[in-house]
Motif scaffolding. Sequence first.
Motif, PDB file in Angstrom:
ATOM      1  N   ALA A   1       5.354  -2.295   2.834  1.00  0.00           N
ATOM      2  CA  ALA A   1       5.801  -1.108   3.556  1.00  0.00           C
ATOM      3  C   ALA A   1       4.628  -0.638   4.413  1.00  0.00           C
ATOM      4  O   ALA A   1       3.466  -0.902   4.095  1.00  0.00           O
ATOM      5  N   VAL A   2       4.936   0.048   5.482  1.00  0.00           N
ATOM      6  CA  VAL A   2       3.883   0.521   6.379  1.00  0.00           C
ATOM      7  C   VAL A   2       3.292   1.829   5.879  1.00  0.00           C
ATOM      8  O   VAL A   2       3.868   2.519   5.039  1.00  0.00           O
TER       9      VAL A   2
ATOM     10  N   ALA B   1       6.534   3.428  -5.755  1.00  0.00           N
ATOM     11  CA  ALA B   1       7.576   2.408  -5.888  1.00  0.00           C
ATOM     12  C   ALA B   1       6.983   1.013  -5.789  1.00  0.00           C
ATOM     13  O   ALA B   1       7.311   0.134  -6.605  1.00  0.00           O
ATOM     14  N   LEU B   2       6.097   0.793  -4.823  1.00  0.00           N
ATOM     15  CA  LEU B   2       5.482  -0.535  -4.668  1.00  0.00           C
ATOM     16  C   LEU B   2       4.597  -0.869  -5.869  1.00  0.00           C
ATOM     17  O   LEU B   2       4.612  -2.005  -6.350  1.00  0.00           O
ATOM     18  N   ASP B   3       3.833   0.116  -6.348  1.00  0.00           N
ATOM     19  CA  ASP B   3       2.958  -0.120  -7.497  1.00  0.00           C
ATOM     20  C   ASP B   3       3.751  -0.477  -8.754  1.00  0.00           C
ATOM     21  O   ASP B   3       3.281  -1.226  -9.597  1.00  0.00           O
ATOM     22  N   SER B   4       4.964   0.056  -8.871  1.00  0.00           N
ATOM     23  CA  SER B   4       5.774  -0.224 -10.056  1.00  0.00           C
ATOM     24  C   SER B   4       6.254  -1.679 -10.088  1.00  0.00           C
ATOM     25  O   SER B   4       6.667  -2.172 -11.135  1.00  0.00           O
ATOM     26  N   LEU B   5       6.172  -2.369  -8.959  1.00  0.00           N
ATOM     27  CA  LEU B   5       6.596  -3.760  -8.890  1.00  0.00           C
ATOM     28  C   LEU B   5       5.532  -4.729  -9.363  1.00  0.00           C
ATOM     29  O   LEU B   5       5.829  -5.876  -9.673  1.00  0.00           O
ATOM     30  N   ALA B   6       4.286  -4.278  -9.378  1.00  0.00           N
ATOM     31  CA  ALA B   6       3.171  -5.173  -9.722  1.00  0.00           C
ATOM     32  C   ALA B   6       3.109  -5.495 -11.193  1.00  0.00           C
ATOM     33  O   ALA B   6       3.643  -4.908 -12.039  1.00  0.00           O
TER      34      ALA B   6
END
Length: 100
Positions: free
Chosen positions: A64-65, A95-100
């Motif tokens: 995401a930007v 949200a992005l951190d939860s994917l790691a």
Amino acid sequence: MLTTIDIKATLAANLGGHVDDYTILGACNPSLAHAALSASPEVGLLLPCNVTVRRGEGRTVVQAVDLGSLLGIAAGDQAELADTAADAGRRLRTALDSLA
């Protein structure tokens, strides 16, 4: 999610071309979008917030930007948008951190 664009299927259907799996998601938080549009209608050029999900080098890549940078481009130096951009950015990062 407001939109889901399957780039792989679209290119195959329209051009006969092939790319690895690639999807663009149009993410939107209605209250943040309303606040941003109320402060600066020009920010609509950047809505919804795009998130890409693609296959690359044998793994899934989600990107995401930086919303603060994008809002600065569309709306100039409008302090009213700073808090909204920061809030949206925090939510996307979470949200992005939860994917790691």
